[in-house]
Design an enzyme around this catalytic site. Structure first.
Site, mmCIF file in Angstrom:
data_model
loop_
_atom_site.group_PDB
_atom_site.id
_atom_site.type_symbol
_atom_site.label_atom_id
_atom_site.label_comp_id
_atom_site.label_asym_id
_atom_site.label_seq_id
_atom_site.Cartn_x
_atom_site.Cartn_y
_atom_site.Cartn_z
ATOM 1 N N CYS A 101 4.319 -54.038 20.215
ATOM 2 C CA CYS A 101 3.434 -53.194 19.412
ATOM 3 C C CYS A 101 3.256 -53.843 18.035
ATOM 4 O O CYS A 101 4.234 -54.202 17.382
ATOM 5 C CB CYS A 101 4.053 -51.809 19.283
ATOM 6 S SG CYS A 101 3.149 -50.715 18.163
ATOM 7 N N CYS A 104 5.141 -51.726 15.246
ATOM 8 C CA CYS A 104 6.594 -51.559 15.112
ATOM 9 C C CYS A 104 7.416 -52.553 15.928
ATOM 10 O O CYS A 104 8.639 -52.427 15.981
ATOM 11 C CB CYS A 104 6.976 -50.142 15.512
ATOM 12 S SG CYS A 104 6.872 -49.857 17.290
ATOM 13 N N CYS A 149 2.219 -45.889 21.502
ATOM 14 C CA CYS A 149 3.584 -46.406 21.420
ATOM 15 C C CYS A 149 4.564 -45.258 21.194
ATOM 16 O O CYS A 149 4.369 -44.424 20.318
ATOM 17 C CB CYS A 149 3.641 -47.384 20.250
ATOM 18 S SG CYS A 149 5.306 -47.906 19.841
ATOM 19 N N CYS A 152 6.334 -45.664 17.375
ATOM 20 C CA CYS A 152 5.635 -45.426 16.100
ATOM 21 C C CYS A 152 4.421 -44.524 16.278
ATOM 22 O O CYS A 152 3.780 -44.167 15.292
ATOM 23 C CB CYS A 152 5.228 -46.751 15.452
ATOM 24 S SG CYS A 152 3.863 -47.589 16.282
ATOM 25 N N CYS A 172 -5.761 -50.651 29.544
ATOM 26 C CA CYS A 172 -6.779 -51.380 28.791
ATOM 27 C C CYS A 172 -6.381 -51.326 27.322
ATOM 28 O O CYS A 172 -6.498 -50.287 26.683
ATOM 29 C CB CYS A 172 -8.124 -50.701 29.036
ATOM 30 S SG CYS A 172 -9.484 -51.526 28.238
HETATM 31 ZN ZN LIG Z 1 4.801 -49.053 17.892
#
Ligand SMILES: [Zn+2]
Length: 187
Positions: A101, A104, A149, A152, A172
């Site tokens: 991510c 984070c 995510c 975060c 996607c």
């Molecule tokens: Zn994250």
């Protein structure tokens, strides 16, 4: 029924049963393969790479996010924006490694989960287990499954049911919401 017809139908049934058996076996094997990819994702993590775990939540204010992210990342991750298709360099990323991510650093996909969907966005048929939470959004006329995510809360993309077998899923993902850590060599 003539002997010839009996023989013919036995033969057909036999071929059909054999075919179904093979198709089923192939599918079972590949679901097992997918589970193995999920279980063994750390094999693709670069040696010494420090990554957080999903159980360490990262909560920041909007201003803190604005300082931490560039404007495109902020727009996608914190405001559920969508990048223009075909613009992410990660579309062509084919090296072994782990996608994390961009907000984070939580590992979310590996290179082995990626496939070419032809949409212009990095696409994956499965995820690292526990990386995302989903919700339904109604920004377009029809409902879509948005995912973000788990660490975060950053928005990553939408998941669709037109992916390749055996999962049938297409995650996607906006490229700007991801960073790539190659297994070896430089990022
Ligand atoms: Zn994250």
């Amino acid at each position: 029924m003539t002997r010839r017809k009996v023989l013919q139908s036995l033969l057909t049934a036999g071929i059909w049963a054999g075919f179904k058996g093979r198709a089923f076996a192939a599918q079972t094997a590949s679901m097992k393969d997918v589970e193995a990819l999920q279980r063994n994702w750390k094999a693709l993590l670069a040696e010494g790479a420090k990554v957080p775990s999903p159980s360490e939540p990262l909560k920041l204010s909007k201003d803190e996010w604005r300082r931490r992210l560039d404007p495109m990342q902020f727009n996608v991750l914190r405001e559920e924006g969508t990048e223009r298709p075909g613009t992410s360099p990660l579309n062509n990323e084919k090296r072994p490694g782990v996608f994390v991510c961009a907000g984070c650093n939580l590992p979310v996909f590996t290179s082995e989960m990626k496939y070419e969907s032809g949409t212009g966005w990095p696409s994956f048929f499965t995820t690292i287990p526990g990386a995302f939470e989903t919700s339904t959004d109604y920004k377009l006329i029809w409902p879509r499954t948005e995912y973000h995510c788990i660490r975060c809360g950053g928005h990553h993309g939408h998941v669709f049911d037109d992916g390749p077998p055996p999962t049938g899923k297409r995650w996607c993902n906006n490229g700007v919401a991801l960073k790539f850590i190659p297994k070896s060599g430089k990022a």
